[in-house]
Design a protein around this motif. Structure first.
Motif, mmCIF file in Angstrom:
data_model
loop_
_atom_site.group_PDB
_atom_site.id
_atom_site.type_symbol
_atom_site.label_atom_id
_atom_site.label_comp_id
_atom_site.label_asym_id
_atom_site.label_seq_id
_atom_site.Cartn_x
_atom_site.Cartn_y
_atom_site.Cartn_z
ATOM 1 N N UNK A 181 7.865 -5.371 5.204
ATOM 2 C CA UNK A 181 7.290 -4.641 6.334
ATOM 3 C C UNK A 181 7.535 -3.138 6.202
ATOM 4 N N UNK A 182 8.733 -2.781 5.777
ATOM 5 C CA UNK A 182 9.062 -1.363 5.605
ATOM 6 C C UNK A 182 8.174 -0.726 4.535
ATOM 7 N N UNK A 183 7.953 -1.453 3.452
ATOM 8 C CA UNK A 183 7.120 -0.931 2.367
ATOM 9 C C UNK A 183 5.657 -0.845 2.788
ATOM 10 N N UNK A 184 5.187 -1.859 3.516
ATOM 11 C CA UNK A 184 3.800 -1.845 3.984
ATOM 12 C C UNK A 184 3.537 -0.652 4.901
ATOM 13 N N UNK A 185 4.539 -0.312 5.696
ATOM 14 C CA UNK A 185 4.395 0.844 6.585
ATOM 15 C C UNK A 185 4.271 2.148 5.801
ATOM 16 N N UNK A 186 4.756 2.116 4.550
ATOM 17 C CA UNK A 186 4.668 3.302 3.690
ATOM 18 C C UNK A 186 3.488 3.214 2.725
ATOM 19 N N UNK A 187 2.676 2.149 2.897
ATOM 20 C CA UNK A 187 1.538 1.966 2.004
ATOM 21 C C UNK A 187 1.941 1.486 0.624
ATOM 22 N N UNK B 90 6.893 -2.470 -5.760
ATOM 23 C CA UNK B 90 7.274 -1.065 -5.881
ATOM 24 C C UNK B 90 8.639 -0.803 -5.249
ATOM 25 N N UNK B 91 9.466 -1.834 -5.256
ATOM 26 C CA UNK B 91 10.821 -1.738 -4.707
ATOM 27 C C UNK B 91 11.831 -2.143 -5.773
ATOM 28 N N UNK B 92 12.809 -1.292 -6.027
ATOM 29 C CA UNK B 92 13.833 -1.624 -7.029
ATOM 30 C C UNK B 92 14.669 -2.817 -6.574
ATOM 31 N N UNK B 93 14.872 -2.951 -5.261
ATOM 32 C CA UNK B 93 15.649 -4.082 -4.735
ATOM 33 C C UNK B 93 14.940 -5.402 -5.025
ATOM 34 N N UNK B 94 13.649 -5.434 -4.783
ATOM 35 C CA UNK B 94 12.881 -6.653 -5.036
ATOM 36 C C UNK B 94 12.859 -6.977 -6.529
ATOM 37 N N UNK B 95 12.597 -5.984 -7.355
ATOM 38 C CA UNK B 95 12.537 -6.208 -8.800
ATOM 39 C C UNK B 95 13.887 -6.664 -9.350
ATOM 40 N N UNK B 96 14.970 -6.126 -8.792
ATOM 41 C CA UNK B 96 16.308 -6.559 -9.207
ATOM 42 C C UNK B 96 16.530 -8.018 -8.832
ATOM 43 N N UNK B 97 16.055 -8.387 -7.663
ATOM 44 C CA UNK B 97 16.174 -9.777 -7.207
ATOM 45 C C UNK B 97 15.409 -10.713 -8.139
#
Length: 270
Positions: free
Chosen positions: A174-180, A185-192
């Motif tokens: 949700x936070x990323x979607x709010x930023x378009x 495009x998240x290092x946290x997600x890719x690390x996971x």
């Protein structure tokens, strides 16, 4: 001359005794076992005993020693050779690992496969305790990882799904979607995503076929590069446009590297 002759007599007596004790293959094996692994027989009324349990704590393991009628005494190392005090000898798959002087011992690494874990009570003078000519010990077996390759792939997929659909993943989305932006495009997600694979599949690399292993290594390496890239963006070191362009280049390079690997295999006739 007297002392020289006396020495020769003593020397010949010792080696003739060894020769007698070690007569025959079985005798020789038994002799050297006792020579290198001396024992001390339990004579006290309350017989020492040991039971071991393995506990998994996060990514580590804790070996618990339940000991009765025997004291762990590191302060008496190489002193007081008796069957009431000493330490625990730890063996994994027949190989000596360490001495244990505490009832709980942390193990950072576990060999891959079905492991034999043996703990033997030993005196302060390195004599293994025996009772009625049997070692005072305990042995357990542990399979690492706890699952096979097929189960590991299923587990990896489950962890991968949780990267997005866990409560933390949904909040980040949700936070990323709010930023378009997207989760990719998240290092946290890719690390996971990277960890969901490495924590379950790295132990099975030897079971992967060569193309499967090549693709796994290339994609994992690409993930690490993308993690560093998006961390740079999150630290305001590069712009979003630059990050996206570089990210696309890294993703496209996966196919390029795989095609190069396949071509190399074909050229070598494999």
């Amino acid at each position: 001359m007297y002392f020289f002759n006396k020495f020769l007599i003593l020397f010949s007596f010792v080696f003739s005794s060894i020769d007698v004790a070690a007569h025959g293959d079985e005798g020789r094996i038994e002799f050297w076992k006792k020579y290198y692994n001396p024992t001390i027989e339990v004579i006290q009324e309350k017989t020492p005993s040991i039971k071991i349990k393995l506990h998994k704590i996060g990514s580590f393991y804790q070996l618990e020693s339940i000991i009765k009628n025997f004291d762990l005494t590191p302060e008496e190392d190489m002193r007081n050779n008796n069957s009431t005090r000493g330490y625990v000898k730890l063996f994994i798959n027949g190989d000596f690992v360490t001495r244990i002087y505490h009832k709980r011992f942390f193990m950072k690494k576990m060999p891959i496969g079905n492991n034999e874990i043996k703990a033997i009570l030993s005196s302060n003078m390195d004599h293994d305790l025996t009772y009625k000519n049997k070692l005072v010990e305990d042995t357990i077996y542990y399979q690492f990882p706890e699952y096979n390759f097929a189960e590991a792939r299923a587990k990896s997929y489950d962890l991968f799904v949780k990267c997005e659909f866990s409560s933390e993943g949904q909040t980040r989305l949700k936070e990323l979607n709010n930023q378009g932006m997207t989760l990719q495009e998240s290092s946290h997600y890719l690390q996971c995503v990277h960890d969901s694979r490495s924590n379950t599949l790295d132990s099975f690399k030897k079971q992967m076929k060569k193309y499967q292993l090549a693709h796994y290594n290339i994609t994992q390496d690409a993930l690490l590069k993308r993690i560093d890239l998006w961390k740079s963006y999150e630290d305001n070191q590069i712009s979003l446009n630059d990050a996206r362009n570089k990210n696309k280049f890294i993703e496209d390079s996966i196919d390029v590297q795989m095609n190069e690997f396949i071509a190399k295999i074909k050229d070598n006739g494999h």
